[in-house]
Design a protein around this motif. Structure first.
Motif, PDB file in Angstrom:
ATOM      1  N   THR A 198       1.203  -0.917   0.083  1.00 18.90           N
ATOM      2  CA  THR A 198       0.262  -0.194   0.160  1.00 18.90           C
ATOM      3  C   THR A 198       0.671   1.412  -0.052  1.00 18.90           C
ATOM      4  O   THR A 198       2.193   1.452   0.317  1.00 18.90           O
ATOM      5  CB  THR A 198      -0.545   0.375   1.354  1.00 18.90           C
ATOM      6  N   SER A 199       0.694   2.179  -0.460  1.00 15.79           N
ATOM      7  CA  SER A 199       1.352   3.542  -0.541  1.00 15.79           C
ATOM      8  C   SER A 199       1.778   4.232   0.897  1.00 15.79           C
ATOM      9  O   SER A 199       0.808   4.343   2.124  1.00 15.79           O
ATOM     10  CB  SER A 199       0.897   4.964  -1.542  1.00 15.79           C
ATOM     11  N   THR A 200       2.788   4.634   1.088  1.00 19.29           N
ATOM     12  CA  THR A 200       3.024   5.081   2.052  1.00 19.29           C
ATOM     13  C   THR A 200       2.357   6.898   2.435  1.00 19.29           C
ATOM     14  O   THR A 200       2.079   6.817   3.643  1.00 19.29           O
ATOM     15  CB  THR A 200       4.987   5.100   1.982  1.00 19.29           C
ATOM     16  N   VAL A 201       2.222   7.306   1.245  1.00 18.70           N
ATOM     17  CA  VAL A 201       1.906   8.819   1.322  1.00 18.70           C
ATOM     18  C   VAL A 201       0.380   8.745   0.607  1.00 18.70           C
ATOM     19  O   VAL A 201       0.554   8.336  -0.395  1.00 18.70           O
ATOM     20  CB  VAL A 201       2.726   9.977   1.031  1.00 18.70           C
ATOM     21  N   ALA A 202      -0.831   8.842   0.401  1.00 16.95           N
ATOM     22  CA  ALA A 202      -1.459   9.036   0.240  1.00 16.95           C
ATOM     23  C   ALA A 202      -2.329  10.453   0.069  1.00 16.95           C
ATOM     24  O   ALA A 202      -3.282  11.303   1.588  1.00 16.95           O
ATOM     25  CB  ALA A 202      -3.152   8.175   0.185  1.00 16.95           C
ATOM     26  N   THR A 203      -2.743  11.737  -0.474  1.00 19.48           N
ATOM     27  CA  THR A 203      -2.700  12.930  -0.061  1.00 19.48           C
ATOM     28  C   THR A 203      -3.472  13.957  -1.491  1.00 19.48           C
ATOM     29  O   THR A 203      -3.965  12.474  -2.649  1.00 19.48           O
ATOM     30  CB  THR A 203      -2.029  13.767   0.087  1.00 19.48           C
ATOM     31  N   ASN A 219      -3.425  19.637 -13.343  1.00 17.19           N
ATOM     32  CA  ASN A 219      -4.692  19.484 -12.051  1.00 17.19           C
ATOM     33  C   ASN A 219      -5.723  19.797 -13.470  1.00 17.19           C
ATOM     34  O   ASN A 219      -6.216  21.380 -13.823  1.00 17.19           O
ATOM     35  CB  ASN A 219      -4.459  20.181 -11.063  1.00 17.19           C
ATOM     36  N   TYR A 220      -5.765  19.459 -13.987  1.00 18.66           N
ATOM     37  CA  TYR A 220      -6.966  19.125 -15.677  1.00 18.66           C
ATOM     38  C   TYR A 220      -7.887  19.534 -15.155  1.00 18.66           C
ATOM     39  O   TYR A 220      -8.309  20.865 -15.751  1.00 18.66           O
ATOM     40  CB  TYR A 220      -7.215  17.289 -16.060  1.00 18.66           C
ATOM     41  N   TYR A 221      -9.486  19.321 -14.379  1.00 13.42           N
ATOM     42  CA  TYR A 221     -10.498  20.204 -14.287  1.00 13.42           C
ATOM     43  C   TYR A 221     -10.151  21.458 -14.065  1.00 13.42           C
ATOM     44  O   TYR A 221     -10.616  22.015 -13.327  1.00 13.42           O
ATOM     45  CB  TYR A 221     -11.313  19.389 -13.963  1.00 13.42           C
ATOM     46  N   ASN A 222      -8.744  21.597 -12.603  1.00 13.66           N
ATOM     47  CA  ASN A 222      -8.989  22.619 -12.138  1.00 13.66           C
ATOM     48  C   ASN A 222      -8.012  23.900 -13.251  1.00 13.66           C
ATOM     49  O   ASN A 222      -7.528  24.803 -12.036  1.00 13.66           O
ATOM     50  CB  ASN A 222      -8.107  22.419 -11.130  1.00 13.66           C
ATOM     51  N   HIS A 223      -7.680  23.418 -14.056  1.00 16.73           N
ATOM     52  CA  HIS A 223      -6.905  24.473 -15.295  1.00 16.73           C
ATOM     53  C   HIS A 223      -5.893  24.764 -14.566  1.00 16.73           C
ATOM     54  O   HIS A 223      -5.225  25.842 -14.278  1.00 16.73           O
ATOM     55  CB  HIS A 223      -7.529  25.232 -15.416  1.00 16.73           C
ATOM     56  N   ARG A 224      -4.898  24.326 -13.618  1.00 12.20           N
ATOM     57  CA  ARG A 224      -3.701  24.201 -12.989  1.00 12.20           C
ATOM     58  C   ARG A 224      -2.622  23.064 -12.860  1.00 12.20           C
ATOM     59  O   ARG A 224      -3.046  22.182 -12.936  1.00 12.20           O
ATOM     60  CB  ARG A 224      -3.991  25.362 -11.924  1.00 12.20           C
ATOM     61  N   VAL A 225      -1.573  22.963 -12.271  1.00 15.23           N
ATOM     62  CA  VAL A 225      -0.450  22.555 -11.815  1.00 15.23           C
ATOM     63  C   VAL A 225      -0.506  22.478 -10.009  1.00 15.23           C
ATOM     64  O   VAL A 225      -0.007  23.654  -9.801  1.00 15.23           O
ATOM     65  CB  VAL A 225       1.355  23.124 -12.521  1.00 15.23           C
ATOM     66  N   GLU A 226      -0.355  21.330  -9.592  1.00 11.83           N
ATOM     67  CA  GLU A 226      -0.134  21.420  -8.077  1.00 11.83           C
ATOM     68  C   GLU A 226       1.394  21.457  -7.866  1.00 11.83           C
ATOM     69  O   GLU A 226       1.770  20.244  -8.260  1.00 11.83           O
ATOM     70  CB  GLU A 226      -1.469  20.343  -6.998  1.00 11.83           C
ATOM     71  N   ILE A 227       2.076  21.317  -7.076  1.00 14.14           N
ATOM     72  CA  ILE A 227       3.323  21.418  -6.199  1.00 14.14           C
ATOM     73  C   ILE A 227       3.213  20.464  -5.267  1.00 14.14           C
ATOM     74  O   ILE A 227       2.312  20.793  -4.190  1.00 14.14           O
ATOM     75  CB  ILE A 227       4.218  22.486  -6.576  1.00 14.14           C
ATOM     76  N   PHE A 228       4.173  19.616  -4.653  1.00  9.68           N
ATOM     77  CA  PHE A 228       3.760  18.867  -3.692  1.00  9.68           C
ATOM     78  C   PHE A 228       5.645  18.495  -3.497  1.00  9.68           C
ATOM     79  O   PHE A 228       6.096  18.164  -4.114  1.00  9.68           O
ATOM     80  CB  PHE A 228       3.736  17.020  -3.796  1.00  9.68           C
ATOM     81  N   SER A 229       5.735  18.763  -2.370  1.00  7.75           N
ATOM     82  CA  SER A 229       6.859  17.979  -1.862  1.00  7.75           C
ATOM     83  C   SER A 229       6.824  16.256  -1.983  1.00  7.75           C
ATOM     84  O   SER A 229       6.149  15.335  -1.977  1.00  7.75           O
ATOM     85  CB  SER A 229       7.556  17.483  -0.499  1.00  7.75           C
ATOM     86  N   GLY A 263       4.415  14.262   0.185  1.00  9.79           N
ATOM     87  CA  GLY A 263       3.131  14.556  -0.482  1.00  9.79           C
ATOM     88  C   GLY A 263       2.978  16.062   0.403  1.00  9.79           C
ATOM     89  O   GLY A 263       1.046  16.046   0.832  1.00  9.79           O
ATOM     90  N   GLU A 264       3.861  16.331   0.895  1.00  8.62           N
ATOM     91  CA  GLU A 264       3.220  18.133   1.782  1.00  8.62           C
ATOM     92  C   GLU A 264       2.614  19.142  -0.202  1.00  8.62           C
ATOM     93  O   GLU A 264       3.600  19.062  -0.611  1.00  8.62           O
ATOM     94  CB  GLU A 264       4.419  18.677   2.386  1.00  8.62           C
ATOM     95  N   TYR A 265       1.402  19.221  -0.084  1.00  6.92           N
ATOM     96  CA  TYR A 265       1.570  20.300  -0.375  1.00  6.92           C
ATOM     97  C   TYR A 265       2.232  22.067   0.020  1.00  6.92           C
ATOM     98  O   TYR A 265       2.172  22.602   1.026  1.00  6.92           O
ATOM     99  CB  TYR A 265       0.106  21.145  -0.148  1.00  6.92           C
ATOM    100  N   LEU A 266       3.049  22.707  -1.524  1.00  7.59           N
ATOM    101  CA  LEU A 266       3.328  23.085  -1.395  1.00  7.59           C
ATOM    102  C   LEU A 266       3.249  24.394  -1.937  1.00  7.59           C
ATOM    103  O   LEU A 266       3.485  25.444  -1.694  1.00  7.59           O
ATOM    104  CB  LEU A 266       4.699  22.927  -2.556  1.00  7.59           C
TER     105      LEU A 266
END
Length: 409
Positions: A140-145, A174-184, A187-190
């Motif tokens: 199973t995945s170590t990080v899920a976010t 991020n297709y339907y949000n029309h942007r790019v998300e950046i994480f560490s 899994g931390e959102y940056l």
């Protein structure tokens, strides 16, 4: 030509053979890690004098550890060898970690995990390139976010994935949000990229401090700089002329920064320089609606998920070498959607219809299957982009409601 020696009338001591084999393997691993540390220190952005001092200390400690290890192996009996080696290396590795510059800390920790695992096996040492995930251990995945949603850090129809080589940051289209998300890579959102500028962001690639994003919605390809997250230029628009696209999908870069774009509905790979000037097209009569492309030093790999799903293997000039048929002929992937290559050139494929990740050898033999259908951790619902970080973490996104981004390590 191999030399042939006469058979001497002596008995080979299996214990001595076992010790010598283990010593050679450990010395080889230590030499590999020393070279990697030298490279990391050369590339660090810390002040040159401080970095030089840190490098010299690490080399000296590794050299001392190697010398002590060789001495202990010669002087100590076999029954206490494993315990002493493990204790010796653990002490040295702990001291090294405490003195490594912050910018190199993560890479060194991941590299040493490989070394510690190898030492514990004692006599079964196999050198595996750094960056190859331990697929067999992924239950199973170590990080899920990144659950489904439109707020910062949430994903709605995530598509392509790319990894920043130096920082290991994870970039998700991020297709339907029309942007790019950046994480560490934990899994931390940056941060976000392209807010208000992209329309149905689909593919993403990174070369050094430049990010390229393809968009289904307007058939454009965008170039951003990571220095200040600003838009540098965009090219394209709907069409079939050079420099135009018809639903560009995933894209990738080669070592010198050339951008290879899967121009899906134009049935070609469009090749551009670092400033997105068009160079050439790669086409082939069997290349039908390419959705993903990857490039190694001398090969181009093109995934075509429709009709007869397959991965075409081409020369860097675009001449076809062979194809790996993914459906019904060995690989048995229902709908390959995205893929990546690990350092051993294994194919890691997101199977859109079976809701799983599948790992195949370069010859197309199934090695591992990861995940089942579902929305919980360790499960996938229409898996999409997939990538491997330089330290061997497997990153994948899917349309899961509860954990759209999963990281395995």
């Amino acid at each position: 030509m191999a030399e042939h020696y006469p058979i001497a009338p002596q008995v080979v001591d299996p214990i001595e053979t076992h010790i010598n084999y283990t010593i050679d393997g450990l010395i080889g691993l230590l030499n590999v890690r020393r070279v990697q540390l030298l490279e990391l220190v050369r590339n660090t952005r810390e002040e040159k004098r401080a970095a030089g001092i840190a490098r010299d200390q690490m080399i000296a400690q590794l050299t001392e550890a190697q010398a002590h290890l060789q001495e202990d192996l010669r002087e100590n009996p076999l029954q206490s060898m494993q315990k002493r080696i493990v204790q010796e290396m653990n002490d040295k590795l702990r001291d090294l970690r405490n003195n490594i510059p912050v910018v190199t800390q993560l890479k060194w920790q991941c590299d040493t995990r490989d070394l510690e695992t190898s030492i514990s096996r004692m006599g079964e040492i196999v050198q595996v390139p750094i960056g190859v995930p331990d697929y067999a251990a992924f239950q199973t995945s170590t990080v899920a976010t990144g659950k489904q949603g439109s707020r910062p850090g949430e994903l709605y129809g995530p598509s392509g994935v790319a990894i920043h080589e130096d920082s290991h940051r994870i970039f998700v289209a991020n297709y339907y949000n029309h942007r790019v998300e950046i994480f560490s890579d934990t899994g931390e959102y940056l941060n976000q990229l392209g807010v208000g500028q992209l329309y149905k962001s689909h593919g993403i690639a990174i070369h050094r401090e430049t990010v390229y994003v393809s968009c289904f919605g307007d058939s454009n390809v965008y170039q951003f700089t990571l220095t200040d997250m600003s838009l540098v230029r965009k090219i394209g628009g709907m069409g079939s002329n050079n420099g135009q696209f018809n639903c560009p999908s995933q894209l990738t870069t080669d070592p010198i920064g050339h951008v290879f774009i899967a121009d899906t509905n134009n049935n070609r790979i469009s090749v551009h320089d670092t400033d997105l000037n068009h160079i050439r097209n790669i086409t082939h009569q069997s290349m039908s609606y390419p959705n993903d492309v990857k490039v190694s030093r001398d090969r181009v790999y093109v995934l075509c998920p429709y009709n007869n799903p397959c991965i075409h293997v081409l020369t860097i000039e675009g001449d076809k070498l062979h194809s790996l048929i993914t459906k019904g002929q060995g690989m048995d992937v229902l709908r390959p959607w995205f893929f990546c290559l690990d350092p051993l050139k294994n194919f890691i494929i997101s199977d859109y219809e079976s809701h799983s990740i599948r790992v195949f050898s370069p010859e197309g033999n199934l090695l591992h299957t990861i995940g089942t259908e579902g929305h919980q951790r360790g499960m996938f619902y229409y898996p999409q982009g997939i990538a491997i970080t330089p330290n061997g973490r497997l990153v994948c996104v899917s349309k899961n409601e509860n954990c759209a981004l999963q990281i395995y390590y």
